[in-house]
Design an enzyme around this catalytic site. Structure first.
Site, short mmCIF file in Angstrom:
data_model
loop_
_atom_site.label_atom_id
_atom_site.label_comp_id
_atom_site.label_asym_id
_atom_site.label_seq_id
_atom_site.Cartn_x
_atom_site.Cartn_y
_atom_site.Cartn_z
N LYS A 112 20.97 -41.69 7.18
CA LYS A 112 19.92 -42.71 7.27
C LYS A 112 18.63 -42.12 7.84
O LYS A 112 17.54 -42.31 7.28
CB LYS A 112 20.41 -43.88 8.13
CG LYS A 112 19.42 -45.01 8.28
CD LYS A 112 18.69 -44.89 9.59
CE LYS A 112 17.57 -45.92 9.65
NZ LYS A 112 16.85 -45.82 10.94
N ASP A 130 20.47 -48.89 6.58
CA ASP A 130 20.66 -49.21 7.98
C ASP A 130 21.39 -50.54 8.09
O ASP A 130 21.87 -51.08 7.11
CB ASP A 130 19.32 -49.28 8.70
CG ASP A 130 18.39 -50.26 8.01
OD1 ASP A 130 18.84 -51.35 7.64
OD2 ASP A 130 17.21 -49.93 7.84
#
Length: 218
Positions: A112, A130
DNA sequence: ATCCCGAGGG
DNA sequence: CCCTCTGGAT
């Protein structure tokens, strides 16, 4: 879905403050389980004290912990930042690498975080899966998966590559303003007619309006 | 699966 | 009090 989000959030962008790839990398590490607003409160001091990678690599732990304390997980984040900086100096000649494969080898940098840096500092399209992104695409009915990598691949199939970074920002903005984890403001959601999860939160416009959190361009 | 950890909302 | 916030490492 993407079209309505684009119309609703025409100015969606990364809300972390940064001036170069290194600053974005540090800010993104700090953003774990923390609001971007909180991160932006500590980074001016941090960036002034550590202007270059070498400065982070040689930093005093307790001094850095003190500066970033309010972002939470401050010991782990300090270790990540110093370890990341040392690795960048030792293995990448002091330059933040611009490849996913390299970025994820850095301490404290997962997929991420790597995609945030690629998308917003290097212009390489990337989906940032996320907590918001996971929640929203599942509510949209795009997938039932819970594994972030699988979710990323599913969404990648549904959108043109050039939309990946901006779509991530639109989703995150929508998650912050309306489609909250706890009580989403379904009654004022522009996606209501398309959303399988409509009704998860209050559907009356009056109730829902109270739950909307104003964004920068609300 | 669990730990790391502070701040703000309800 | 509880939950959540742009996660990652063990």
């Amino acid at each position: 879905m993407n079209r309505i989000l684009a119309e609703t959030y025409p100015d969606a962008h990364c809300e972390l403050d940064f001036r170069n790839p290194l600053e974005l990398l540090v800010a993104t590490i700090l953003s774990a389980q923390c609001t971007d607003k909180r991160v932006n409160m500590v980074t001016p001091t941090l960036f002034a004290k550590y202007p270059a990678v070498e400065d982070y690599a040689a930093a005093d732990r307790s001094e850095m912990e003190e500066i970033i304390r309010s972002t939470g997980f401050f010991r782990a984040k300090t270790n990540s930042i110093i370890g990341m900086a040392q690795a960048v100096c030792e293995r990448f000649g002091g330059e933040v690498p611009a490849k996913l494969k390299d970025l994820v080898t850095l301490p404290g940098v997962g997929r991420k975080t790597a995609n945030v840096v690629l998308g917003n500092a290097f212009g390489v399209p990337g989906l940032t899966v996320d907590t918001h992104f996971q929640r929203l695409v599942r509510r949209f009915g795009w997938t039932e998966e819970t594994d972030p990598v699988k979710i990323e691949h599913v969404v990648a199939e549904l959108l043109p590559r050039r939309e990946w970074t901006i779509f991530s920002h639109r989703v995150i903005w929508h998650g912050r303003r309306i489609c909250h984890a706890r009580r989403p403001a379904c009654g004022v959601c522009p996606l209501a007619a398309l959303c399988p999860a409509y009704g998860t939160g209050p559907t009356s416009p009056e109730q829902a309006a109270k739950l909307v959190r104003p964004g920068p361009f609300s």
